[in-house]
Design an enzyme around this catalytic site. Structure first.
Site, short mmCIF file in Angstrom:
data_model
loop_
_atom_site.label_atom_id
_atom_site.label_comp_id
_atom_site.label_asym_id
_atom_site.label_seq_id
_atom_site.Cartn_x
_atom_site.Cartn_y
_atom_site.Cartn_z
N ASP A 95 37.13 30.34 50.31
CA ASP A 95 37.58 31.48 51.09
C ASP A 95 39.11 31.45 51.09
O ASP A 95 39.74 30.52 50.57
CB ASP A 95 36.99 31.49 52.50
CG ASP A 95 37.02 32.90 53.11
OD1 ASP A 95 37.71 33.78 52.54
OD2 ASP A 95 36.39 33.14 54.15
C1 BGC Z 1 37.42 36.43 54.50
C2 BGC Z 1 36.48 36.68 53.35
C3 BGC Z 1 37.09 37.67 52.40
C4 BGC Z 1 38.41 37.13 51.93
C5 BGC Z 1 39.10 38.02 50.94
C6 BGC Z 1 38.81 36.08 54.03
O1 BGC Z 1 39.70 36.06 55.08
O2 BGC Z 1 36.89 35.39 55.29
O3 BGC Z 1 35.24 37.14 53.83
O4 BGC Z 1 36.22 37.90 51.34
O5 BGC Z 1 39.26 36.99 53.05
O6 BGC Z 1 39.59 39.16 51.50
#
Ligand code: BGC
Length: 762
Positions: A309
C-alpha cells in the site's frame, strides 16, 4: 595551486568520463537493438503459442539487476495523492531509464501516452502499467461499494465493475486498486464504504463478482482492467475503528471471518493483491511472510503479484519493525511484496542487498516475473498504447447504457428502513413535494469518496430527479451542510404545510466516509433530527432520505419519520434512482450489508456474534448486555422492507440426518402477499449448535434474490455443501463436524424467520 590541480584532474577524468559514456551509449544502443529484436521475437513467437510466463522469462533473462528492480518500483503521478509524497519532477527521466515498472494516479488517453512513450525510450522498452483507484466507477459514478452490496444482486455488482473497467480502460488505465475485500464490522472506520460490509460469506461472493467484472474473460480486451484485491489482510478490524491502526485477533477468528473474501478474490483470478497498512499477529502486513508466502502464494497458489500500500514498505520503520529503509526493503521483498508503491525503498536498497548477498536475486526474479506476466496478459507488450485511444475516451465514458446501468444499480442499492401510514410510494394524489435539506441539491456529495474521474456536473440531484417527473417541488434548506446549524426552520415548515408530502434529506457529507475518515460520533447532528421533528409536527407525511457512506445513528428520526430510505451515496444517477423509488417506479429491494447500531458504544456490532456463556436476556442482569444502552441494534444485517409483503412457508430440510460430505437440500416457499410486484432477498442462515470451537449465533450461508408478482409463490431451494457447513478449527484446518444444525430462512424483515433442524453424522 591545489585548486588548479583538482580542476585539471577533473577535466582529464571528466573528458575520459564523457568518452566512456559515449562508448557505453553506443554499446547500449547496439544492445538495445538486439534486446528489442529478442523481445519482439519473444512476443512474436509467443503469439505462436508461448505462454505469458514463458514470454516473461525470455524478457527477464535479458534484464540487468537494476532494470529488474525498476519493475518493482511504482511511483505516483502528480494528480491525486492519498498519503505522504515527495514531489518528483524526474518522473519522465525515471521512466526512460527503466527505473519504474508502474505509475499510479494518472489517467487520460493522451497523458498516459506521454508516460508510456517515456517508458518506451528505456533500454528494455518494457511498458509501464498505469494504476488508479477505480472503486465505484471512472466517470460514470456508481453507488459506493457498501451501497451496491445492499443490492444483494451479484450480477448488478459485476456489471458495475465491468462498466467502471470499460471507462477506465478507455482513459488509459490498466489496473484498478479494487475490490476492497476487507470485512468491516466497525462503522467508525470510514473505509467501510469501500467494502461489502460485515459478512464473510457474502463479502466473498461480492469480491469475486467485482474481480470478474473488472477483469472480464480477457485481460487484453480494450474494456477490461487488472483487479487488485485489497488490503491483505484484516485492515477492516483496525482497533477502535481508527484508520491505519493495529489489528489483533486470534488466527481462528481471522481464518473464519476475515480471510474468506480475499480467498474468493484470489480464486476468481484477481491478478494482483495489495498489502494492508496494519499489522497482524504483531507483524506489519507488508512484511508478513505468513500472509504473503504461506497463505497467498502458498496455500492459495496465487500467481499474480503483490503491491504494497502507499508507502507501507517504508512505514514498517514507524511500525518499529524495520530499522531503516534498507531493512524495510529486505523485510518486504523476503515476505513476498513484489512492488513498492511510492516509498522508494526497493529502488534505493535492493541492488545493494542483492550484491551483499542478503537478498537472493531469485526473489527479485520471482517478483519481476509475476509483474511481467501481467503486462503480457494486459497485451502491453503487443501494443503499449492499446489503452491510449482518444476515440474510445471520447465515446465510452458516460455512455447512455452505462448511465442506465448506474441508475439501475442505484435503485437496487436503496434500503427501505421504515414505511408507515402508506407514506411510500407517492400516490397519484401527491402533486407537490416539500424538498428539505441541502443534500437534495448537492451534486458533489452524491459521488461519495474515491470517485476517480467522476465530476459533479453530470450528477442528477434529487431535486432534478423529482422535477423530471413533473412533480412540483418547493425547496427549503433547513440546515447548513457545513456547520449543521439550522437555517430558516420556519421556511422549511411553511414548505411542508404548502405541499402534499415532505422529503427531507439528512446524513453526513460525501467525503465524510473513506480513507482517514474515522469518526467517533455517528449520530446525525441535532439540527437535522430537530428539523425532522419540526416537519413532522406539521402533520404532513415525512419521508426521510438518510445519506452516508456507513451505518449512522438516528434514533430520533427513526421515531418521527413516516418512511425512511437509506440512500448512501448513489453516484451520477442518484437523483433519478431516488425519484424512481419515491414514485414507486421501482419497488425497493435493498438489504443492509452492515448492522446499524442504536448507540455508538455498541460498536463493533455485527449479526454473526457468538452467544458467550451468558447470552443476552432482556432485563436479566449478569448476561452480556449493557446497563445503560440497548443490546439490540437499530437495524440488523439483512434488514430491508419492500412496498409489498412476503410470507414464508413450508421450510423443509430434505432429511433429518446427513453424512458429512452429503449435500443438504433446504426448500422454502415464498409468497408475495401484497398488491404489487417486488423483489425479495431470501436469506438462509445456519447455526452450528455446538462444535470444537465457539460458533456464531447464525451465519448467512445462502441467499436468492427473486422477483414475485402480487399473489405469486415460488419454491426456493438451497443446497448446503461442506463449504457452507464447515469452519477453520484451532489448527486452522477446514473441518465439518458431526452434530446438530439449525437453518433459519426469511427475508428482509428479520422478525419473520422460519427454522428447521438437521443432524450431521460421521
Ligand atoms: C490506500 C489504497 C489505495 C492507495 C493508492 C492508499 O492510501 O490505502 O487503498 O489504493 O492509497 O491510492
Amino acid at each position: 595551486m591545489r585548486k588548479l590541480l583538482i580542476l585539471g584532474l577533473l577535466l582529464i577524468f571528466g573528458q575520459a568520463g564523457v568518452v566512456q559514456k559515449i562508448e557505453a551509449q553506443k554499446r547500449g544502443a547496439r544492445r538495445t537493438v538486439a534486446v528489442q529484436k529478442e523481445i519482439q521475437s519473444g512476443v512474436a513467437s509467443g503469439k505462436a503459442g508461448k505462454t505469458a510466463a514463458q514470454k516473461a522469462d525470455s524478457v527477464l533473462a535479458l534484464m540487468t539487476l537494476r532494470e529488474k528492480i525498476g519493475q518493482m518500483n511504482q511511483f505516483s503521478g502528480i494528480e491525486y495523492n492519498t498519503g505522504p509524497w515527495q514531489k518528483d519532477t524526474s518522473l519522465f527521466r525515471q521512466l526512460s531509464s527503466g527505473e519504474l515498472g508502474s505509475i499510479l494516479n494518472v489517467s487520460g488517453a493522451e497523458k498516459t501516452r506521454y508516460y508510456q512513450e517515456a517508458a518506451m525510450r528505456s533500454r528494455m522498452r518494457i511498458p509501464i502499467m498505469i494504476g488508479l483507484d477505480v472503486i465505484h466507477g471512472m466517470k460514470t459514478i456508481f453507488p459506493i461499494p457498501l451501497a451496491e452490496a445492499a443490492s444483494f444482486d451479484l450480477e448488478a455488482i459485476r456489471r458495475s465493475a465491468a462498466c467502471a473497467a470499460e471507462e477506465a480502460a478507455a482513459c488509459g488505465v490498466h489496473w484498478t486498486f479494487a475490490p476492497m475485500a476487507d470485512v468491516g464490522r466497525d462503522a467508525r472506520w470510514g473505509r467501510v464504504m469501500e467494502g461489502a460490509g460485515e459478512d464473510p460469506y457474502y463479502g466473498a461472493l461480492v469480491a469475486a463478482a467485482r474481480v470478474k467484472g473488472f477483469q472480464g474473460d480477457d485481460l487484453s480486451a480494450p474494456n477490461t482492467v487488472l483487479a487488485c484485491a485489497k488490503h491483505f489482510a484484516g485492515y477492516g478490524a483496525s482497533q477502535a475503528g481508527r484508520d491505519y491502526n493495529n489489528v489483533d485477533m486470534s488466527m481462528c477468528e481471522f481464518y473464519n471471518f476475515y480471510l474468506p473474501p480475499y480467498k474468493a478474490a484470489a480464486e476468481a483470478g484477481a491478478g494482483t493483491f495489495m498489502n494492508a497498512f496494519n499489522d497482524l499477529n504483531c507483524v506489519p502486513c507488508t512484511g508478513n511472510e505468513f500472509l504473503l508466502r504461506k497463505i497467498l502464494k502458498g496455500d492459495w497458489n496465487f500467481g499474480g503479484f503483490v503491491v504494497s500500500d502507499w508507502c507501507s514498505v517504508a512505514e514498517m520503520i514507524q511500525h518499529r519493525y524495520a530499522k531503516d529503509a534498507k531493512d524495510a526493503a529486505r523485510l518486504a521483498v523476503t515476505a513476498g511484496c513484489d512492488m513498492d508503491m511510492v516509498s522508494r525503498c526497493y529502488v534505493s536498497s535492493l541492488e545493494e542487498l542483492v550484491k551483499e548477498g542478503v537478498v537472493d536475486e531469485k526473489l527479485i526474479d520471482d517478483a519481476v516475473r509475476r509483474i511481467l506476466i501481467k503486462k503480457f496478459e494486459l497485451g502491453l507488450f503487443d501494443d503499449p498504447y492499446r489503452y491510449c485511444n482518444q476515440e474510445r475516451e471520447k465515446n465510452v465514458p458516460l455512455r447512455a447504457d452505462i448511465r442506465q446501468a448506474a441508475r439501475e444499480g442505484a435503485r437496487k442499492s436503496i434500503v427501505l428502513l421504515k414505511n408507515e401510514h402508506e407514506a411510500l410510494p407517492f400516490t397519484s394524489k401527491v402533486k407537490s413535494v416539500a424538498l428539505i435539506g441541502p443534500l437534495n441539491r448537492s451534486k458533489s456529495d452524491m459521488l461519495g469518496s474515491w470517485c476517480a474521474e467522476g465530476r459533479p456536473d453530470p450528477v442528477v440531484t434529487v431535486e432534478e430527479g423529482l422535477k423530471a417527473r413533473g412533480l412540483k417541488v418547493r425547496y427549503s434548506e433547513g440546515y447548513d451542510l457545513k456547520t449543521n446549524e439550522p437555517v430558516n426552520t420556519a421556511d422549511a415548515v411553511a414548505a411542508a404545510r404548502e405541499c402534499d408530502i415532505v422529503v427531507v434529506a439528512v446524513g453526513e457529507r460525501g467525503g465524510d466516509s473513506g480513507e482517514a475518515r474515522s469518526r467517533g460520533r455517528l449520530d446525525l447532528p441535532d439540527a437535522q433530527q430537530e428539523l425532522v421533528r419540526a416537519l413532522k409536527a406539521t402533520g404532513k407525511p415525512v419521508v426521510t432520505l438518510v445519506m452516508g457512506g456507513r451505518p449512522l445513528i438516528f434514533n430520533d428520526i427513526r421515531e418521527t419519520s413516516d418512511a425512511i430510505l437509506m440512500c448512501w451515496w448513489l453516484g451520477t444517477e442518484a437523483g433519478n434512482a431516488i425519484a424512481d423509488v419515491l414514485a414507486g417506479d421501482y419497488n425497493p429491494s435493498g438489504k443492509l450489508p452492515m448492522t446499524f447500531p442504536a448507540h455508538i458504544a455498541q460498536i463493533p456490532i455485527y449479526y454473526n456474534y457468538k452467544s458467550t456463556g451468558r447470552p443476552y436476556i432482556p432485563g436479566s442482569p449478569y448476561t452480556t448486555g449493557y446497563t445503560d444502552i440497548p443490546f439490540e441494534p437499530a437495524y440488523p444485517f439483512g434488514y430491508g422492507l419492500s412496498y409489498t409483503t412476503f410470507a414464508y412457508s413450508d421450510l423443509q430440510v430434505e432429511e433429518d440426518m446427513f453424512r458429512i460430505g452429503e449435500p443438504v437440500k433446504v426448500t422454502v416457499t415464498v409468497t408475495n402477499t401484497g398488491d404489487r410486484a417486488g423483489e425479495e432477498v431470501v436469506q438462509l442462515y445456519l447455526r452450528d449448535e455446538f462444535a470444537s470451537i465457539t460458533r456464531p449465533v447464525r451465519e448467512l450461508k445462502g441467499f436468492r434474490k427473486i422477483m414475485l408478482e402480487s399473489g405469486e409463490s415460488q419454491q426456493v431451494t438451497f443446497t448446503l455443501t461442506p463449504a457452507e457447513l464447515g469452519f477453520y478449527n484451532t489448527a486452522l484446518k477446514w473441518t465439518v463436524e458431526p452434530g446438530d444444525f439449525t437453518v433459519m430462512v426469511g427475508g428482509g424483515d428479520s422478525e419473520k424467520r422460519l427454522q428447521a433442524g438437521f443432524r450431521m453424522t460421521d
